[in-house]
Design a protein around this motif. Structure first.
Motif: not given
Length: 369
Positions: A200-213
């Protein structure tokens, strides 16, 4: 167009087309809540077809659909893992499979095909005879909760084969989308708050990445995340995201996209962090990248699949990327996942990458107005 026509017609013809023969094994009662849960690994399909038919042209057409080689990677891998069973041998346990495909033609007098054909009444067969493009029926949760059962049929074997080949990509996509959604419900249950905030801060997009990453690198317009502690039994999967200005359509030409990718990896990703010459490059000789036009949440995008190696030839693997254009903001977003898993299959790793990347949320077009 043909497949859409079939699907739209199902609500009108289902009662006439198909009569379920429960064979005395009421597996779920009247409500799906009483049924057992479907079972099976991601990417598995149980194909129910007469043994003789499987060995003939119809079986070959089915294999062309579900066992086609995955394109864009060096190692030969099939789209799906297919298990074939004769209709006369299917058991209650097998009927709990997540994905089941029944295949028959009404002109087939063999015992296995007749077992399937008993579930179609004369009126339904006449409807198919009157419209040879009618060849598919989907049934959800038929024997178990969370299950997809697909019936593929034709008045004649030639009709069946023709429709399978004409609709190959659509049938493949049906199960690819289903398996991606099924995988997403598992791996996206817990998401990384850190990576989401960073996106959000860098690209203004929502990255839905698993917590394992976990975050590996954060530089200017670049983010790199990775699954920690890969082992011989666990693939090494990385994800990275990059943003740049969109200036012209020339940026989206295949050759320019390859150079774009190489420019990112050359500056940011190294097989050996202590060796600046070990940067990642796109493999172009043995298996050049494949490109497909895409639409991601209303934005024009290009999918690129291919193989990578380090510049030092010490490592290599497969990658999948999406290049998304936001014309209103004048930005290009590059999203990629790449896998390092020597001598092992990459199919399910690529499916995980695809699931995560396509879960990325971009600004709503209307809100940007």
């Amino acid at each position: 167009m043909i497949l859409r026509r079939i699907i739209l017609s199902l609500s009108l013809i289902a009662s006439a087309l198909f009569i379920f023969s429960c064979e005395g094994d009421d597996e779920g009662g009247n409500g799906s809540s009483n049924k057992p849960k479907a079972r099976g690994a991601i990417g598995e399909i149980l194909v129910v077809i007469d043994s003789t038919k499987w060995q003939g042209p119809a079986g070959e057409a089915v294999r062309e659909v579900f066992q086609e080689d995955i394109k864009g990677i060096m190692r030969s891998e099939r789209l799906f893992s297919v298990r074939r069973v004769d209709p006369r041998s299917i058991t209650r346990m097998l009927k709990l499979a997540n994905n089941i495909v029944y295949v028959t033609s009404f002109d087939d007098r063999s015992g296995g095909s007749q077992k399937i054909n008993q579930q179609f009444n004369e009126e339904s067969r006449q409807m198919v005879a009157d419209d040879p493009t009618m060849f598919m029926l989907r049934s959800k949760d038929e024997f178990a909760v969370g299950q997809e059962v697909l019936y593929l049929f034709g008045t004649t074997e030639n009709d069946l084969i023709r429709n399978l080949r004409e609709n190959k990509s659509k049938l493949q996509n049906l199960f690819q989308v289903r398996e991606r959604e099924r995988l997403g419900r598992t791996i996206l249950k817990r998401k990384s708050g850190e990576l989401s905030r960073l996106g959000q801060d860098k690209f203004d997009i929502n990255l839905n990445i698993p917590a394992s990453y976990q975050l590996v690198k954060d530089e200017n317009n670049f983010i790199w995340a990775r699954q920690p502690t890969p082992t011989a039994d666990r693939p090494d999967i990385s994800l990275f995201f990059y943003q740049t200005d969109y200036k012209s359509e020339d940026q989206l030409f295949p050759e320019n996209l390859v150079e774009f990718r190489n420019s990112i990896t050359r500056n940011h990703i190294f097989g050996d962090p202590n060796n600046r010459e070990s940067y990642l490059v796109t493999e172009r000789r043995e298996e050049p990248p494949l490109f497909n036009n895409f639409n991601i949440q209303g934005n024009y995008a290009v999918e690129m699949r291919g193989s990578w190696r380090t510049n030092t030839y010490s490592m290599g693997g497969s990658f999948l990327s999406y290049i998304v254009v936001d014309e209103k903001k004048g930005k290009i977003y590059y999203m990629e996942g790449f896998v390092y898993y020597p001598n092992e299959a990459h199919r399910e790793s690529l499916r995980e990458i695809e699931t995560i990347l396509l879960a990325t949320e971009f600004p709503n077009v209307e809100e940007a107005d």
